[in-house]
Design a protein around this motif. Sequence first.
Motif, PDB file in Angstrom:
ATOM      1  N   ARG A   1       0.893  -1.227   0.069  1.00 42.07           N
ATOM      2  CA  ARG A   1      -0.199   0.039   0.044  1.00 42.07           C
ATOM      3  C   ARG A   1       0.794   1.346   0.091  1.00 42.07           C
ATOM      4  NH1 ARG A   1      -4.417   1.804   4.474  1.00 42.07           N
ATOM      5  NH2 ARG A   1      -4.705   3.900   3.777  1.00 42.07           N
ATOM      6  N   GLU A   2       2.034   1.189   0.665  1.00 41.86           N
ATOM      7  CA  GLU A   2       2.921   2.307   0.666  1.00 41.86           C
ATOM      8  C   GLU A   2       3.423   2.608  -0.743  1.00 41.86           C
ATOM      9  OE1 GLU A   2       5.114   5.433   1.925  1.00 41.86           O
ATOM     10  OE2 GLU A   2       3.505   4.485   2.779  1.00 41.86           O
ATOM     11  N   LEU A   3       3.787   1.531  -1.435  1.00 41.70           N
ATOM     12  CA  LEU A   3       4.170   1.651  -2.978  1.00 41.70           C
ATOM     13  C   LEU A   3       3.136   2.423  -3.743  1.00 41.70           C
ATOM     14  CD1 LEU A   3       6.698   1.288  -4.623  1.00 41.70           C
ATOM     15  CD2 LEU A   3       5.960  -0.926  -4.925  1.00 41.70           C
ATOM     16  N   LEU A   4       1.985   1.771  -3.705  1.00 38.15           N
ATOM     17  CA  LEU A   4       0.454   2.270  -4.187  1.00 38.15           C
ATOM     18  C   LEU A   4       0.521   3.720  -3.727  1.00 38.15           C
ATOM     19  CD1 LEU A   4      -2.009  -0.474  -3.948  1.00 38.15           C
ATOM     20  CD2 LEU A   4      -0.680   0.248  -5.840  1.00 38.15           C
ATOM     21  N   GLY A   5       0.555   4.313  -2.426  1.00 39.78           N
ATOM     22  CA  GLY A   5       0.476   5.734  -2.318  1.00 39.78           C
ATOM     23  C   GLY A   5       1.677   6.636  -2.693  1.00 39.78           C
ATOM     24  N   GLN A   6       2.851   6.199  -2.769  1.00 43.28           N
ATOM     25  CA  GLN A   6       3.817   6.798  -3.565  1.00 43.28           C
ATOM     26  C   GLN A   6       3.545   6.939  -4.751  1.00 43.28           C
ATOM     27  OE1 GLN A   6       6.291   8.300  -1.794  1.00 43.28           O
ATOM     28  NE2 GLN A   6       5.876   7.675   0.408  1.00 43.28           N
ATOM     29  N   GLY A   7       3.157   5.913  -5.405  1.00 39.78           N
ATOM     30  CA  GLY A   7       3.038   6.262  -6.753  1.00 39.78           C
ATOM     31  C   GLY A   7       1.827   7.243  -7.287  1.00 39.78           C
ATOM     32  N   ALA A   8       0.748   7.194  -6.381  1.00 40.29           N
ATOM     33  CA  ALA A   8      -0.295   8.144  -6.681  1.00 40.29           C
ATOM     34  C   ALA A   8       0.051   9.391  -6.315  1.00 40.29           C
ATOM     35  CB  ALA A   8      -1.520   7.786  -5.659  1.00 40.29           C
ATOM     36  N   ALA A   9       0.982   9.658  -5.394  1.00 33.85           N
ATOM     37  CA  ALA A   9       1.390  11.057  -5.016  1.00 33.85           C
ATOM     38  C   ALA A   9       2.264  11.458  -6.130  1.00 33.85           C
ATOM     39  CB  ALA A   9       2.188  10.934  -3.649  1.00 33.85           C
ATOM     40  N   ASN A  10       3.377  10.699  -6.710  1.00 31.98           N
ATOM     41  CA  ASN A  10       4.221  11.197  -7.670  1.00 31.98           C
ATOM     42  C   ASN A  10       3.329  11.455  -9.047  1.00 31.98           C
ATOM     43  OD1 ASN A  10       7.032  11.339  -6.920  1.00 31.98           O
ATOM     44  ND2 ASN A  10       6.795   9.042  -6.727  1.00 31.98           N
ATOM     45  N   ILE A  11       2.273  10.898  -9.335  1.00 33.83           N
ATOM     46  CA  ILE A  11       1.433  11.416 -10.352  1.00 33.83           C
ATOM     47  C   ILE A  11       0.766  12.523 -10.283  1.00 33.83           C
ATOM     48  CG2 ILE A  11      -0.770  10.535 -11.563  1.00 33.83           C
ATOM     49  CD1 ILE A  11      -0.344   7.655 -11.074  1.00 33.83           C
ATOM     50  N   VAL A  12       0.392  12.802  -9.036  1.00 29.71           N
ATOM     51  CA  VAL A  12      -0.233  14.056  -8.681  1.00 29.71           C
ATOM     52  C   VAL A  12       0.737  15.374  -8.631  1.00 29.71           C
ATOM     53  CG1 VAL A  12      -1.595  15.595  -7.142  1.00 29.71           C
ATOM     54  CG2 VAL A  12      -2.167  13.055  -7.373  1.00 29.71           C
ATOM     55  N   SER A  13       1.849  14.827  -7.977  1.00 32.18           N
ATOM     56  CA  SER A  13       2.936  16.013  -7.951  1.00 32.18           C
ATOM     57  C   SER A  13       3.370  16.483  -9.234  1.00 32.18           C
ATOM     58  CB  SER A  13       4.161  15.551  -7.112  1.00 32.18           C
ATOM     59  OG  SER A  13       5.187  16.271  -6.804  1.00 32.18           O
ATOM     60  N   GLY A  14       3.767  15.329 -10.194  1.00 36.02           N
ATOM     61  CA  GLY A  14       4.350  15.779 -11.395  1.00 36.02           C
ATOM     62  C   GLY A  14       3.128  16.464 -12.298  1.00 36.02           C
ATOM     63  N   ALA A  15       2.086  16.042 -12.341  1.00 37.35           N
ATOM     64  CA  ALA A  15       0.940  16.451 -12.941  1.00 37.35           C
ATOM     65  C   ALA A  15       0.624  18.047 -12.466  1.00 37.35           C
ATOM     66  CB  ALA A  15      -0.279  15.861 -13.036  1.00 37.35           C
ATOM     67  N   LEU A  16       1.100  18.281 -11.284  1.00 35.83           N
ATOM     68  CA  LEU A  16       0.978  19.809 -10.601  1.00 35.83           C
ATOM     69  C   LEU A  16       2.198  20.443 -10.832  1.00 35.83           C
ATOM     70  CD1 LEU A  16      -1.392  19.118  -7.587  1.00 35.83           C
ATOM     71  CD2 LEU A  16      -1.967  20.083  -9.847  1.00 35.83           C
ATOM     72  N   GLY A  17       3.316  19.973 -11.300  1.00 39.05           N
ATOM     73  CA  GLY A  17       4.518  20.646 -11.538  1.00 39.05           C
ATOM     74  C   GLY A  17       5.444  20.614 -10.247  1.00 39.05           C
TER      75      GLY A  17
END
Length: 793
Positions: free
Chosen positions: A300-316
């Motif tokens: 789950r931690e890996l899933l959470g980090q993946g979701a966070a990187n998607i959002v962070s990259g999309a928002l610059g």
Amino acid sequence: MPACVPARASDSARRRAHQPHSPPPAPPRRFPVAGADLSASVAVFLIALPLSLGIALATGAPLQSGLVAAAVGGLVAGRLGGSPLQVSGPAAGLTVVTADLIHHYGWRATCAITVLAGLTQLGLGCLRVARTALAVSPAIVHGMLAGIGVTIAVAQLHIVLGGTPQSSVLGNLLALPAQLARMQPAALSMSVLTLMILWAWPRIPGRAGRRLRGVPAALVAVAAATLTASLAALIVPRVELSSWRDHATAGLPEGPVLGVIGAVLTITLVCSVQSLLGAVAVDKLAAGRHPHLARSDLDRELLGQGAANIVSGALGGLPLAGVAVRSSANVRAGAISRNSTMLHGVWTVTAALLMVPVLELIPLASLAALVMAVGIQMVSLHHIRTVTRHREVPVYAVTTLGVVFLGVLEGVALGVAAAAVMALRRLARTRITHQERQGVHHVHVRGQLTFLAVPRLSRALHLVPAGTDAVVRFDGSFMDHAAYETLQDWERTHRAHGGTLALTGRTGARVATTLSPDVTTRGGEPSAVQTPVCRCRPWTPWRNHRCDRPSPAPPATPRDRAGSGPGRSGQQLARGISAFQRNTAPLIRGELARLAREGQSPSQLFLTCADSRVVTSMITSSGPGDLFVVRNMGNLVPMPGKQSGDDSVAAALEYAVDVLAVRSITVCGHSGCGAIQALLTSEPGMPGTPLGRWLRHGLPSLERMADDTRPGPRLTGRDPADAVELLCLTNVVQQLEHLRAHGSVARALHDGALDLHGVYFHVGEAQAYLLGTTDEDDVFGPVAAAGDLRDPA
């Protein structure tokens, strides 16, 4: 599981009120966030704010990207991740990778690569391969971080001196003399001030120092440099935060496809490994403070980090990972849930929107000094000593130099290759020597005994003359089939010619006298002085293996009984300890070392009889650190009070419930209990012996059994076999009532933090029965082999 409360049919309402698994509902909390989480979130925010800006500066990205990553790490990774107390954000370990990507692909393409890395992390999380990352050698991980730390420190040194860093470590080193010649005194003074405060703040002595250390050193250092630069009107480069309207977001990467794929894999690797290892470290750190907190769910931690990187990259925003500095600060500040991590993200968003004028006063040299200090700390002396102790310095050095001069992915690949080469070398490196001392030939094997060492082993064994005494000593932990066959064949030939053989371990203690299943012989005749081999699997559930035993030794002499000789009991004790050191200790040494470091955190208190036939670890299939055990005659729990209380049992209860915070207490009685038999046959006026005084605590059980107004306990499907078994069952039920009278237990039951259980172990049947309360009487149901209770009939 049914509650373990002794019941009367007429008192069902009272019984339900005392069931430990259904406490009264807690009053609703007016504020949904605990005060500990609120204060911890502020402490983490004060650390994260300057570090996020500094890491963005070190990568060459827009400074807002650091704030975006910190906010997303708190809100998204904090909410979705599997490690509640780990704080994610822009990490120093990603600085070099991100700076290289920005240099080659530009900022918007780097954001897109971050999004793709997040998608890759999601895929890995769905495949549930998170624990595979833990298989990476710690020397590689520490070497990677050290290499990144060196790269950061060398690059930021140019900004500290008032200049601009180059794109590589080698370029920064070559440009350093010229930079020293044209250093900017104002920028250098702010950097020196920042570094001095970072060093001195944690070392302020006295009571005032303890209070001041509650404020993060990074915040104090940057604030002091900002205030000094503003008051002195120094002309130094400062933070520039452009309008959020002009903030750049992700764009499609342009360049070779293989290069983009390599960049995505690099970000994925570094983010995932750092986050997963950080989650494990946070578990260890939080274990002593919050024993009830569940361990991290790494997938789950890996899933959470993946979701966070998607959002962070999309928002610059920058790529993010779990950050050790912020996570340890979160735990030490007293955080108890993921609310602290999420609130730190809220404070970061607030600062990014409302504190822009204040943030733009910060000198860049101060942030560079802060990040340089973090980079220096990544080259940990503790890690170097650890890899030195485990003889993995070559792996550490290769990884570090590879990261510094080639890049992160290349350095890690070199480290993996070096680790594989060293593993093969250790497996193949075996030293075999032969010596003769006092007529005995000693063959000493150092290292693992594999087929690669069979020729050398065969040569050494053939140096032993036929018909002589031989000792073969093993210092390794592995012998493959080829080596075993070689040694066994030589042993048969050697014994056929009248020789003897003894096999010893690393300490010199005898492991066995023969490799074959036959009784050891000497010259074809049975030997009366050698012990037959007993092949028992260590650290497994106990079993009566009925090993062949040597003939009974003669009775102990008076001298032995006086203690001047070992005696039979002393020899038996020494043999048992020797077997433990030889077979079991190597298997559990790592686990016991962990328990020695972290302290005990058992989940339950097990109170049972001192009878030697009741083996708690065997009945419960538990290992070191699982049970807090109290044993006494008759598994009695004296009622608290000046007249009848017993400080020994009461102290154990208080320590287990209030200090260790156990989640359950089990009272375990057993069949054929000698204390219960003595209690049953005792006269009204018990003698004033220690045993008689102790058994007085069992009188309430005797009175309960004699009370005809309440149904007696029984086993599923049958009544107790005799009065002794009836009293044993009754005693378990009665001692559970005694437990509820103790203050610590009563408070924990009221708070719903504790369960009580009753168990009856039938020695002759090797069957455990678990107490379950019905509306009519107390029934002990047998526990099935699958772990479920059979339906009480």
